[in-house]
Design an enzyme around this catalytic site. Structure first.
Site, PDB file in Angstrom:
ATOM      1  N   HIS A 140      -3.180  -2.715 -10.477  1.00  0.00           N
ATOM      2  CA  HIS A 140      -4.425  -2.395 -10.442  1.00  0.00           C
ATOM      3  C   HIS A 140      -3.986  -1.720 -12.283  1.00  0.00           C
ATOM      4  O   HIS A 140      -4.146  -2.686 -13.301  1.00  0.00           O
ATOM      5  CB  HIS A 140      -2.873  -0.685 -11.098  1.00  0.00           C
ATOM      6  N   CYS A 192       0.735  -0.993  -0.009  1.00  0.00           N
ATOM      7  CA  CYS A 192       0.275   0.519  -0.040  1.00  0.00           C
ATOM      8  C   CYS A 192       0.813   1.359  -0.459  1.00  0.00           C
ATOM      9  O   CYS A 192       1.265   1.875   1.286  1.00  0.00           O
ATOM     10  CB  CYS A 192      -1.142  -0.205   1.324  1.00  0.00           C
ATOM     11  N   GLY A 245      -1.349   3.394  -6.885  1.00  0.00           N
ATOM     12  CA  GLY A 245      -2.675   3.581  -8.088  1.00  0.00           C
ATOM     13  C   GLY A 245      -2.544   4.943  -8.737  1.00  0.00           C
ATOM     14  O   GLY A 245      -2.051   5.038  -9.658  1.00  0.00           O
ATOM     15  N   GLU A 258     -10.081   0.669  -4.623  1.00  0.00           N
ATOM     16  CA  GLU A 258      -9.338  -0.250  -3.613  1.00  0.00           C
ATOM     17  C   GLU A 258     -10.216  -1.791  -4.019  1.00  0.00           C
ATOM     18  O   GLU A 258     -10.664  -1.768  -2.856  1.00  0.00           O
ATOM     19  CB  GLU A 258      -9.112   0.362  -2.724  1.00  0.00           C
ATOM     20  N   CYS A 295      -5.372   6.914  -2.848  1.00  0.00           N
ATOM     21  CA  CYS A 295      -4.316   5.153  -3.429  1.00  0.00           C
ATOM     22  C   CYS A 295      -3.067   5.830  -3.935  1.00  0.00           C
ATOM     23  O   CYS A 295      -2.568   6.744  -4.874  1.00  0.00           O
ATOM     24  CB  CYS A 295      -5.072   4.509  -4.333  1.00  0.00           C
TER      25      CYS A 295
END
Length: 279
Positions: free
Chosen positions: A166, A75, A227, A215, A224
């Site tokens: 992603h 993350c 992302g 997410e 994010c």
């Protein structure tokens, strides 16, 4: 046993941070994490992050449980928050400004900057279909501008793995996307066997993109980090943006660079401590 925690957020993407350095296994179960993340009956967060002992020569290990109890590989906003948390834990004994952190998505290196921001070496983007993973293309091919039908609509998508998977699609107006409806349909689409994070990107300028995200395991979030990194890479691959750009998320901006020199992706953004408590 009482467990101390600290609440952090990175651009509104919020986490419960737990000092787990005395054990190599999280002291909270996925089921407990679901309850802690509940915004009405718990503390409220997008996930619970554990600071564990390092592995294979790293300083620390990062584990994270999402608000639905699932465990992602990495993350981006979370690792910036973890870096701030580790600096707080070390206090006056801290003798360096960067950490090598082992994650399920590889080794990440966050650096604490003098202005309070955190810059993270996010590593090399992985682009092959087998690395996402997805069945949108043959295993050893990249997924760039592939057509994907979701909810009766055809989307032009590019896929990037930044430690977690992603799917990026460029749209005219991110505000018009019914994220709560379309997001879950992307996440659980059969072409993504391990589910997917989905970014909807509006190109304002070549160095300025607007982003909204669904997410995997958390739903709609305000930011994010992985992302944002994946979106810049997708923008470069499709010729839509420069290698350095500001990514504007609902929670605020991130600075992302895909270096032409070493091909690594660098993310810079804030990590804010909110409060501390005991479970």
């Amino acid at each position: 046993m009482a467990i101390e925690f600290t609440k952090y957020h990175g651009l509104g993407n919020d986490f419960i941070l737990i000092d787990n350095r005395s054990s190599s296994e999280p002291v909270v179960t996925p089921e407990q994490a679901i309850k802690l993340c509940d915004r009405h009956f718990g503390i409220g967060a997008d996930g619970v992050i554990f600071a564990l002992p390092g592995e294979n020569g790293t300083d620390y290990t990062m584990r994270i449980f999402n608000s639905d109890g699932s465990e992602p590989e990495m993350c981006g906003n979370g690792i910036r928050c973890l870096a701030g948390f580790l600096a707080d834990l070390e206090g006056e004994s801290r003798n360096k400004d960067s950490y090598r952190i082992h994650t399920l998505g590889g080794v990440m290196t966050p650096q604490l900057l003098s202005d309070g921001q955190v810059k993270v070496d996010m590593g090399l983007p992985r682009l092959l279909a087998s690395e996402i993973p997805t069945t949108l293309a043959p295993a050893q091919e990249k997924v760039i501008s592939q057509l994907l039908e979701v909810a009766g609509q055809t989307w032009d998508v590019t896929c990037v793995n930044m430690g977690n998977p992603h799917c990026i699609t460029f749209v005219e107006d991110v505000a018009a996307i019914e994220l709560e409806i379309i997001g879950p349909k992307f996440e659980h689409h059969p072409v993504f066997p391990q589910r997917i994070n989905t970014e909807f990107i509006q190109v304002v300028r070549r160095d300025y993109l607007k982003m909204r995200v669904w997410e995997r395991g958390a739903g709609i979030t305000l930011a994010c980090g992985t992302g944002a990194c994946a979106s810049l890479v997708a923008g470069v691959l499709t010729g839509k943006c420069d290698r350095t750009a500001t990514i504007e998320l609902p929670g605020g901006p991130l600075q992302i660079e895909w270096s032409e020199i070493d091909q690594r992706v660098y993310m810079t953004g804030p990590a804010e401590r909110v409060f501390t408590g005991k479970l």
